[in-house]
Design a protein around this motif. Structure first.
Motif, short mmCIF file in Angstrom:
data_model
loop_
_atom_site.label_atom_id
_atom_site.label_comp_id
_atom_site.label_asym_id
_atom_site.label_seq_id
_atom_site.Cartn_x
_atom_site.Cartn_y
_atom_site.Cartn_z
N UNK A 115 0.82 -1.21 0.00
CA UNK A 115 0.00 0.00 0.00
C UNK A 115 0.85 1.26 0.00
N UNK A 116 1.92 1.26 0.78
CA UNK A 116 2.74 2.46 0.95
C UNK A 116 3.77 2.61 -0.16
N UNK A 117 4.45 1.50 -0.51
CA UNK A 117 5.59 1.59 -1.43
C UNK A 117 5.26 1.21 -2.87
N UNK A 118 4.18 0.51 -3.09
CA UNK A 118 3.73 0.16 -4.46
C UNK A 118 4.87 -0.37 -5.34
N UNK A 119 5.57 -1.42 -4.91
CA UNK A 119 6.62 -2.00 -5.76
C UNK A 119 6.03 -2.54 -7.05
N UNK A 120 6.87 -2.74 -8.06
CA UNK A 120 6.40 -3.23 -9.36
C UNK A 120 5.90 -4.66 -9.25
N UNK A 121 6.52 -5.46 -8.39
CA UNK A 121 6.10 -6.86 -8.21
C UNK A 121 6.44 -7.33 -6.81
N UNK A 122 5.80 -8.43 -6.42
CA UNK A 122 6.07 -9.01 -5.11
C UNK A 122 5.95 -10.53 -5.17
N UNK A 123 6.52 -11.17 -4.17
CA UNK A 123 6.38 -12.61 -3.93
C UNK A 123 6.02 -12.81 -2.47
N UNK A 124 4.95 -13.58 -2.22
CA UNK A 124 4.58 -13.93 -0.85
C UNK A 124 4.61 -15.45 -0.73
N UNK A 125 5.17 -15.96 0.36
CA UNK A 125 5.37 -17.41 0.50
C UNK A 125 4.80 -17.91 1.81
N UNK A 173 3.25 -20.04 -3.22
CA UNK A 173 3.90 -18.77 -3.52
C UNK A 173 2.94 -17.94 -4.37
N UNK A 174 2.71 -16.73 -3.92
CA UNK A 174 1.83 -15.80 -4.62
C UNK A 174 2.69 -14.75 -5.28
N UNK A 175 2.63 -14.66 -6.60
CA UNK A 175 3.35 -13.62 -7.34
C UNK A 175 2.35 -12.55 -7.74
N UNK A 176 2.70 -11.31 -7.49
CA UNK A 176 1.84 -10.19 -7.87
C UNK A 176 2.60 -9.20 -8.73
N UNK A 177 1.98 -8.73 -9.81
CA UNK A 177 2.55 -7.68 -10.65
C UNK A 177 1.55 -6.53 -10.72
N UNK A 178 2.04 -5.33 -10.57
CA UNK A 178 1.16 -4.16 -10.51
C UNK A 178 0.28 -4.07 -11.76
N UNK A 179 -0.99 -3.83 -11.56
CA UNK A 179 -1.96 -3.89 -12.65
C UNK A 179 -1.69 -2.87 -13.75
N UNK A 182 0.30 -3.90 -16.90
CA UNK A 182 -0.36 -4.74 -17.91
C UNK A 182 0.55 -5.90 -18.35
N UNK A 183 1.13 -6.57 -17.37
CA UNK A 183 1.96 -7.75 -17.62
C UNK A 183 1.31 -8.95 -16.94
N UNK A 184 1.47 -10.12 -17.54
CA UNK A 184 0.88 -11.34 -16.99
C UNK A 184 1.97 -12.35 -16.63
N UNK A 185 2.06 -12.68 -15.35
CA UNK A 185 3.02 -13.69 -14.90
C UNK A 185 2.43 -15.08 -15.12
N UNK A 186 3.28 -16.00 -15.56
CA UNK A 186 2.89 -17.40 -15.72
C UNK A 186 3.79 -18.28 -14.85
N UNK A 335 9.74 -14.14 -13.39
CA UNK A 335 9.27 -12.76 -13.19
C UNK A 335 10.10 -11.81 -14.05
N UNK A 336 11.43 -11.98 -14.01
CA UNK A 336 12.31 -11.11 -14.78
C UNK A 336 12.04 -11.26 -16.28
N UNK A 337 11.80 -12.48 -16.74
CA UNK A 337 11.48 -12.70 -18.15
C UNK A 337 10.17 -12.02 -18.53
N UNK A 338 9.22 -12.01 -17.60
CA UNK A 338 7.95 -11.33 -17.85
C UNK A 338 8.19 -9.84 -18.11
N UNK A 339 9.04 -9.23 -17.32
CA UNK A 339 9.36 -7.80 -17.50
C UNK A 339 10.25 -7.56 -18.71
N UNK A 340 11.15 -8.51 -19.00
CA UNK A 340 12.10 -8.32 -20.09
C UNK A 340 11.53 -8.69 -21.45
N UNK A 341 10.33 -9.29 -21.46
CA UNK A 341 9.74 -9.70 -22.73
C UNK A 341 10.40 -10.93 -23.31
#
Length: 379
Positions: A115-125, A173-179, A182-186, A335-341
């Motif tokens: 909520x405060x820092x709004x990182x581009x992505x996160x991982x929760x385990x 493991x929950x991966x989240x990417x900021x909406x 407009x990227x989709x993690x697989x 995750x990195x491949x998702x951002x790098x295309x």
């Protein structure tokens, strides 16, 4: 692109080491990787281990503090975030109190960071038992809270033996990417199957443990324990039918399968744990003794020069609670491949989660994921 990462509940650094090892090069030649920015844990020895191995040149970036007292707003800006929130109240071993326990609600501090820092992505385990805690309500609530901070989330049950870890260890493991990105993690496709799972023997014998490796202290066993272990075949435990009567344990009620259980050399090990009394320390398949902490660390895929600080039992706890870096590396690379295309092979996530803000309704769908885990690895 460099992602500066923050972490809560960092433990000894399994998540951060795995992220640090991941690196992807985009089609244009740009390097995508993760660097440590800050971390927090309340366990003093875990913080010492993290500082020593992950950020020796910046020890002040690891904050030893109870999460409930941490000033989250003052933490430096981050692009990525990870948190393995406490599993005590979600684990299938124990009372499974979920939100009703002391540790269950602590995930909310990870939500606060988002909520405060709004990182581009996160991982929760967390442990697999999270799915059923509070009759499934805890899992849905956690997913909903994460999603409503503005993230597309992909929850999945990762079986780490399918990603090169020589251990039957399953974690959500929950991966989240900021909406707005407009990227989709697989979920990355498993790299190993029943034909090439890494085994306990490979982990412990492919290369000798260096004579000066840290955390290689042996356990002094009573003569009766050594005699009992000599009679227990690899893969069996203290309840083995062939055990002589005078060596049998006088236990009434539930018989825990990991009591004096010896590894099987040709299969991944059973789950490394960080707690429990005598008989739960994991036992060598060939030598009648408990594993050393260094050997347990190998099953967790930590390198031999990764030094855990603290006494023997404090180190055992750290190793057992850690996330295997090799498994994390595969996920962070995806995750990195998702951002790098960069395209990669993927599989369907175990769950699909959607939230409809207009109706204020959540929808958690359990997908029909192919189960290919041999019976001997079913936990």
């Amino acid at each position: 692109m460099i992602f500066n990462k923050g972490e809560l509940f960092c433990g000894p650094g399994g998540l951060s080491l795995g992220a640090k090892l991941a690196e992807v090069i985009s089609p244009s030649g740009e390097v995508f990787k993760v660097e440590h920015r800050w971390a927090n844990d309340y366990d003093s020895f875990a913080c010492q281990t993290f500082r020593h191995n992950i950020c020796p040149d910046d020890p002040d970036s690891v904050i030893e503090e109870d999460i409930r007292k941490l000033d989250i707003e003052s933490l430096p800006r981050i692009d990525a975030f990870s948190f393995g929130f406490p599993c005590n109240d979600y684990s299938s071993v124990g009372e499974k109190k979920g939100f009703n326990g002391d540790f269950g609600p602590l995930y909310s501090y990870g939500v606060k960071v988002l909520n405060i820092h709004q990182p581009l992505w996160f991982m929760a385990e967390n442990v697999g038992g999270l799915e059923s805690a509070n009759e499934g309500e805890a899992f849905v609530k956690i997913l909903s809270d994460l999603e409503q901070e503005g993230y597309n989330i992909t929850p999945h049950l990762y079986k780490f033996h399918e990603y090169g870890v020589p251990q039957a260890r399953q974690r959500i493991i929950i991966v989240g990417i900021r909406k707005d990105l407009e990227l989709s993690f697989r979920v990355p496709e498993p790299t190993h199957n029943s034909n090439n799972y890494r085994t306990a023997r490979q982990a412990l014998e492919e290369r000798p443990i260096p004579h000066d490796a840290p955390n290689q202290e042996y356990t002094n066993h009573q003569a009766k324990v050594i005699e009992m272990l000599r009679h227990i075949p690899p893969g069996e435990n203290a309840w083995y039918d062939g055990l002589p009567q005078h060596l049998r344990l006088n236990v009434k009620g539930t018989k825990i399968s990991q009591i004096y259980k010896r590894l099987h050399p040709d299969k991944p090990s059973y789950t490394v744990t960080g707690s429990g009394g005598g008989g739960t320390h994991m036992y060598h398949y060939d030598i009648p003794r408990a594993l050393t902490n260094r050997e347990r660390a190998r099953l967790q895929t930590f390198p031999d020069n990764y030094k855990f600080l603290g006494g023997k039992e404090a180190v055992r706890k750290q190793i057992g609670m850690a996330v295997p870096p090799q498994g994390v590396k595969v996920i962070v690379e995806a995750i990195l491949k998702t951002f790098a295309g960069v395209p990669y092979n993927f599989v369907e996530a175990k769950w699909t989660f959607n939230y409809d803000p207009e109706l204020d309704e959540t929808n958690l769908i359990k997908n029909k994921v192919k189960e290919n885990t041999p019976e001997y690895l079913t936990l």
